[in-house]
Each structure stands twice: as structure tokens, then as C-alpha cells.
Design a protein around this motif. Structure first.
Motif, PDB file in Angstrom:
ATOM      1  N   LEU A  34      34.518  48.980  54.352  1.00 18.40           N
ATOM      2  CA  LEU A  34      34.165  47.579  54.607  1.00 18.40           C
ATOM      3  C   LEU A  34      33.010  47.163  53.706  1.00 18.40           C
ATOM      4  O   LEU A  34      33.018  46.068  53.120  1.00 18.40           O
ATOM      5  CB  LEU A  34      33.804  47.383  56.083  1.00 18.40           C
ATOM      6  N   SER A  35      32.025  48.021  53.560  1.00 16.44           N
ATOM      7  CA  SER A  35      30.894  47.742  52.680  1.00 16.44           C
ATOM      8  C   SER A  35      31.364  47.484  51.254  1.00 16.44           C
ATOM      9  O   SER A  35      30.923  46.536  50.600  1.00 16.44           O
ATOM     10  CB  SER A  35      29.911  48.915  52.718  1.00 16.44           C
ATOM     11  N   GLU A  36      32.271  48.312  50.780  1.00 17.90           N
ATOM     12  CA  GLU A  36      32.811  48.127  49.431  1.00 17.90           C
ATOM     13  C   GLU A  36      33.551  46.795  49.299  1.00 17.90           C
ATOM     14  O   GLU A  36      33.413  46.099  48.292  1.00 17.90           O
ATOM     15  CB  GLU A  36      33.749  49.284  49.074  1.00 17.90           C
ATOM     16  N   GLY A  41      33.560  41.027  47.488  1.00 21.79           N
ATOM     17  CA  GLY A  41      33.740  39.618  47.823  1.00 21.79           C
ATOM     18  C   GLY A  41      35.167  39.238  48.155  1.00 21.79           C
ATOM     19  O   GLY A  41      35.583  38.117  47.893  1.00 21.79           O
ATOM     20  N   LYS A  42      35.922  40.168  48.741  1.00 25.49           N
ATOM     21  CA  LYS A  42      37.320  39.904  49.063  1.00 25.49           C
ATOM     22  C   LYS A  42      37.434  39.300  50.461  1.00 25.49           C
ATOM     23  O   LYS A  42      38.054  39.854  51.349  1.00 25.49           O
ATOM     24  CB  LYS A  42      38.141  41.185  48.957  1.00 25.49           C
ATOM     25  N   GLY A  53      42.624  46.394  50.811  1.00 28.07           N
ATOM     26  CA  GLY A  53      41.269  46.404  50.285  1.00 28.07           C
ATOM     27  C   GLY A  53      40.443  45.176  50.612  1.00 28.07           C
ATOM     28  O   GLY A  53      39.297  45.065  50.183  1.00 28.07           O
ATOM     29  N   SER A  54      41.002  44.268  51.400  1.00 24.46           N
ATOM     30  CA  SER A  54      40.272  43.042  51.742  1.00 24.46           C
ATOM     31  C   SER A  54      39.272  43.302  52.870  1.00 24.46           C
ATOM     32  O   SER A  54      39.362  44.293  53.601  1.00 24.46           O
ATOM     33  CB  SER A  54      41.248  41.948  52.181  1.00 24.46           C
ATOM     34  N   ILE A  55      38.323  42.388  53.011  1.00 21.62           N
ATOM     35  CA  ILE A  55      37.377  42.460  54.125  1.00 21.62           C
ATOM     36  C   ILE A  55      38.143  42.415  55.446  1.00 21.62           C
ATOM     37  O   ILE A  55      37.834  43.160  56.376  1.00 21.62           O
ATOM     38  CB  ILE A  55      36.334  41.323  54.026  1.00 21.62           C
TER      39      ILE A  55
END
Length: 94
Positions: A34-36, A41-42, A53-55
Motif C-alpha cells: 500500500l505504501s508503494e 499515486g495510483k 497495484g492500485s491504492i
């Protein structure tokens, strides 16, 4: 879907009460992912093709493992939310 329904759904197919450390380590891993995603900025609500890979995806994964841990420790997250709100109203004068 209510939080209690999500907990029940997860418990139906992923419940190993003898492995709490596994679920905790998965939670920590997902928080790192989540940090990544946040750094990348996803944000926003993605569609299926943009989910990876999204938030949003990583937030769900964190929620999943929180629910799995709650199931192992027999914690009703909805009930806990209600109790915590009572405490927070006093603590934060809301």
C-alpha cells in the motif's frame, strides 16, 4: 457489503486459527505494498484492468487480512467499531 458480511465471506474459505502469525505477516506485507502504491499515486477507483497495484487493490488486501485476523481472534469488527465510536466521542469531544 457490510463489514460483518466481509468477515463471514473471508472465514468461509480462509480460516486457519492455528496460523495467526501468517496472517499478521501478510498484513504487514500488504501495508508495505500500500505504501508503494501511495508513493506511485495510483489513487481513485480503478476499473478491472487498472486494479493491479492500485491504492484501491492494496487497501482491500489490508482490509482482507485485518478481517482474517479478526476472525482468528473472534473479534466482531462492526461491534468493535460501535464501541470505539463511543470512546472516541468522549476522547475527541465529538
Amino acid at each position: 457489503m457490510k463489514l460483518s458480511e466481509l468477515q463471514s465471506h473471508i472465514k468461509e474459505f480462509d480460516y486457519a486459527p492455528d496460523l495467526p502469525e501468517h496472517y499478521f505477516l501478510k498484513l504487514v506485507e500488504e501495508v508495505g505494498e500500500l505504501s508503494e502504491s501511495i508513493r506511485s499515486g495510483k489513487g481513485g477507483q480503478p476499473d478491472l484492468e487498472d486494479l493491479k497495484g492500485s491504492i484501491a487493490e492494496e487497501l482491500y488486501d489490508v482490509l482482507y487480512y485485518v478481517c482474517a485476523l479478526a476472525n482468528i481472534y473472534d473479534v466482531n469488527l462492526e461491534q468493535t467499531h460501535d464501541l470505539k465510536e463511543i470512546l472516541n466521542k468522549v476522547k475527541y469531544n465529538r
